[in-house]
Structure formats: C-alpha cells, structure tokens
Enzyme design. Sequence first.
Site, PDB file in Angstrom:
ATOM      1  N   SER A 171      55.482  61.191  74.140  1.00 28.60           N
ATOM      2  CA  SER A 171      54.958  59.837  73.890  1.00 28.60           C
ATOM      3  C   SER A 171      56.046  58.819  74.208  1.00 28.60           C
ATOM      4  CB  SER A 171      54.572  59.707  72.408  1.00 28.60           C
ATOM      5  OG  SER A 171      54.358  58.359  72.064  1.00 28.60           O
TER       6      SER A 171
ATOM      7  N   TYR B 126      56.516  61.391  63.258  1.00 26.07           N
ATOM      8  CA  TYR B 126      55.892  61.472  64.582  1.00 26.07           C
ATOM      9  C   TYR B 126      56.938  61.201  65.656  1.00 26.07           C
ATOM     10  CZ  TYR B 126      52.542  60.628  68.384  1.00 26.07           C
ATOM     11  OH  TYR B 126      51.841  60.688  69.576  1.00 26.07           O
TER      12      TYR B 126
HETATM   13  P1  NAD Z   1      43.343  63.290  69.674  1.00 28.43           P
HETATM   14  O1  NAD Z   1      43.602  63.265  68.215  1.00 28.43           O
HETATM   15  O2  NAD Z   1      42.160  62.575  70.196  1.00 28.43           O
HETATM   16  O3  NAD Z   1      43.322  64.795  70.196  1.00 28.43           O
HETATM   17  C1  NAD Z   1      44.255  65.733  69.728  1.00 28.43           C
HETATM   18  C2  NAD Z   1      43.639  67.114  69.745  1.00 28.43           C
HETATM   19  O4  NAD Z   1      44.607  68.025  69.217  1.00 28.43           O
HETATM   20  C3  NAD Z   1      42.390  67.223  68.857  1.00 28.43           C
HETATM   21  O5  NAD Z   1      41.338  67.846  69.569  1.00 28.43           O
HETATM   22  C4  NAD Z   1      42.858  68.072  67.677  1.00 28.43           C
HETATM   23  O6  NAD Z   1      41.830  68.857  67.106  1.00 28.43           O
HETATM   24  C5  NAD Z   1      43.934  68.919  68.339  1.00 28.43           C
HETATM   25  N1  NAD Z   1      44.842  69.497  67.362  1.00 28.43           N
HETATM   26  C6  NAD Z   1      45.379  68.900  66.268  1.00 28.43           C
HETATM   27  N2  NAD Z   1      46.126  69.777  65.582  1.00 28.43           N
HETATM   28  C7  NAD Z   1      46.056  70.966  66.254  1.00 28.43           C
HETATM   29  C8  NAD Z   1      46.611  72.242  66.048  1.00 28.43           C
HETATM   30  N3  NAD Z   1      47.377  72.516  64.963  1.00 28.43           N
HETATM   31  N4  NAD Z   1      46.359  73.207  66.956  1.00 28.43           N
HETATM   32  C9  NAD Z   1      45.567  72.958  68.017  1.00 28.43           C
HETATM   33  N5  NAD Z   1      44.995  71.760  68.267  1.00 28.43           N
HETATM   34  C10 NAD Z   1      45.242  70.775  67.389  1.00 28.43           C
HETATM   35  O7  NAD Z   1      44.658  62.689  70.327  1.00 28.43           O
HETATM   36  P2  NAD Z   1      45.056  62.345  71.834  1.00 28.43           P
HETATM   37  O8  NAD Z   1      45.330  60.901  71.908  1.00 28.43           O
HETATM   38  O9  NAD Z   1      44.113  62.967  72.797  1.00 28.43           O
HETATM   39  O10 NAD Z   1      46.478  63.072  71.859  1.00 28.43           O
HETATM   40  C11 NAD Z   1      46.846  64.055  72.798  1.00 28.43           C
HETATM   41  C12 NAD Z   1      48.360  64.109  72.823  1.00 28.43           C
HETATM   42  O11 NAD Z   1      48.869  62.862  73.312  1.00 28.43           O
HETATM   43  C13 NAD Z   1      49.007  64.306  71.446  1.00 28.43           C
HETATM   44  O12 NAD Z   1      50.114  65.162  71.572  1.00 28.43           O
HETATM   45  C14 NAD Z   1      49.458  62.908  71.071  1.00 28.43           C
HETATM   46  O13 NAD Z   1      50.525  62.925  70.163  1.00 28.43           O
HETATM   47  C15 NAD Z   1      49.854  62.362  72.422  1.00 28.43           C
HETATM   48  N6  NAD Z   1      49.882  60.902  72.530  1.00 28.43           N
HETATM   49  C16 NAD Z   1      48.798  60.161  72.196  1.00 28.43           C
HETATM   50  C17 NAD Z   1      48.859  58.782  72.361  1.00 28.43           C
HETATM   51  C18 NAD Z   1      47.693  57.892  72.041  1.00 28.43           C
HETATM   52  O14 NAD Z   1      47.893  56.669  71.999  1.00 28.43           O
HETATM   53  N7  NAD Z   1      46.497  58.404  71.864  1.00 28.43           N
HETATM   54  C19 NAD Z   1      50.021  58.181  72.845  1.00 28.43           C
HETATM   55  C20 NAD Z   1      51.098  58.982  73.162  1.00 28.43           C
HETATM   56  C21 NAD Z   1      51.015  60.354  73.022  1.00 28.43           C
END
Ligand code: NAD
Length: 256
Positions: free
Chosen positions: A136, A148
Amino acid sequence: MARLSGKTVVLTGGARGQGWREAGLLAAEGARVVVTDVVEPSERLPDGAEFHRLDVASAEGWVGLADGLRRRFGVVHGLVNNAGIVGARGKQGRLRDVRLEDWNRLLEINTTGPMLGIQALAPLMTDGGSIVNISSVVAAGAHMSAGYGVSKWALRGLSRIASAELGPAGIRVNTVLPGYIETPMQGDSPQRFVDAWLSLIPLGRTGTPDDVAPLVAFLLSDDAAWISGAEIAVDGGSLGHAGLKIVADAMGTGHA
Ligand code: NAD
C-alpha cells in the site's frame, strides 16, 4: 491477448474487491486462476478460475493447497498475495491505543500470510515464476493506522528479501503499492477520510480495482521478465510529490 496462457496463478483474497477484479483479468489473459479466500465469492467465478477456501494466516492451509497443486499440476507460475485487512481506523488504530490482538492479527494476515504463501508455493515455481505482493502507499509514509502501516511496510521488506533470495531460481518478486482504491474495504470510510486522500491525488480521483489489475497481470507475465524487487505505486500520483502538493495547492496551480 492471452499473455498468461498456460500459467497457473494462485490469488489470495479473491472473493471481492481488487482480488476479484484481478481474478477476472488474469483468467481473461489465459491463466488458470486458483482464487482463494476465507469467504466464497458472491458471484460466479470466471471461466478458467476455481475457488479454494484458505485463511492466509494458516500454515496448514497453505501446505494443503500446495500439496493439492503439486499433485494436480506439478508447477505453479504465479502467486498474488492480495488478501489483507485494514484494522481499526480510529483511536484504536493509534500507537498509544492499539490493542495487542489487533496488532498481531494485522501482521498475521498482511505480512505473515504472504510469507507463508511464498514458503509453500515457491518450491513449486520454476524459472519464470512471479510473485506479486500487494502492499500500500501507506508503506511509504507514516499512516494513522499503526498496525496496518507497519504490516504493509513489513511486506515491502519481505518482497525485497524474497526477490534477492528467489532470484537465482529465476523467480521474480515485486510489490504493488495501491493508493485509495474503491472496494468493500473502504465501504465505511468517512467522507473526511476520502477527502483527505483526494487532496493528495494529482489525478483528481480515487482508484478502482480496474486501475490495479492490469499492473498485476503485467507483473505476472513474461513481459516483466527482468523486473524484480520493484515497488510500483498505482495511486494517481500521490506518492510522487512526497506530500508537497499541499504547498502547490496553497499557492494555486493556475490549472482548474
Ligand atoms: P477487500 O476488503 O475488498 O478485499 C480483501 C479480501 O481479502 C476479502 O475478500 C477478504 O475476505 C480477504 N481476506 C481477509 N482476510 C483474509 C484471510 N485471513 N485469508 C484469506 N483472505 C482474507 O479489500 P481490497 O481493497 O480489495 O484489498 C486488497 C489488498 O489491497 C489488501 O491487501 C489491502 O490491504 C490492499 N490495499 C487496499 C487499498 C484500498 O484502498 N482498498 C489501498 C492499498 C492497499
């Protein structure tokens, strides 16, 4: 274009959000996608994809997945460590108030999970293998959510170490640093949180999973054959100005 034809790719956290979009694009690019998550996708998986329930924090879960893949396919070509949780955003996200169980859970899922994935699947990868870790932009600064932020900084470190260690086997490891992406993870973000992020983004809008998925597909493909140990932001330009946009904004840019 089927850049990923013939490749088997394991993707974590693929039931929704960015992972779901990535699963769709990777399958469209010809990959056999093993979509994993702790919950089942609410929509039908794309052709070429299959679902496997996996908690990334479970070492046994990873071993079971790897054993099955070894038996069925012998080789895995790609791993996308995408699953993540965000943890508390309010006072309990702050260092002074963060609860130990929340801190440990963040590290367990966001950092240890990818490490376990690499341990389990790198032995199934051969020359040309590719690992993509989703960190991120918060891992380039001091975010207000301590656990985080630390978990995503640690993932950057893990990627660099893995890239050095696995490079001699021909396996590439890269990190993606998404900015604010509209997914269920951000579903309950207060408007002031979104506005604060927007104020950092020169391109003037928040991101969507469609902005991130093409980079992941590229990094998995042979087009990225000599790219390893890289950290690539997909953030509308937020990291590029290193916080100095606030100065330009105060002075007026002369543009709308
Ligand atoms: P999201 O919450 O929509 O999706 C995350 C997915 O991970 C979900 O389907 C959830 O069920 C799954 N998950 C959670 N815990 C788990 C576990 N223990 N084992 C397996 N699966 C698990 O979030 P997103 O925005 O799609 O995030 C995807 C990645 O991108 C994450 O690593 C997040 O930290 C990162 N990220 C997100 C953002 C943002 O703004 N959305 C920004 C930077 C980085």
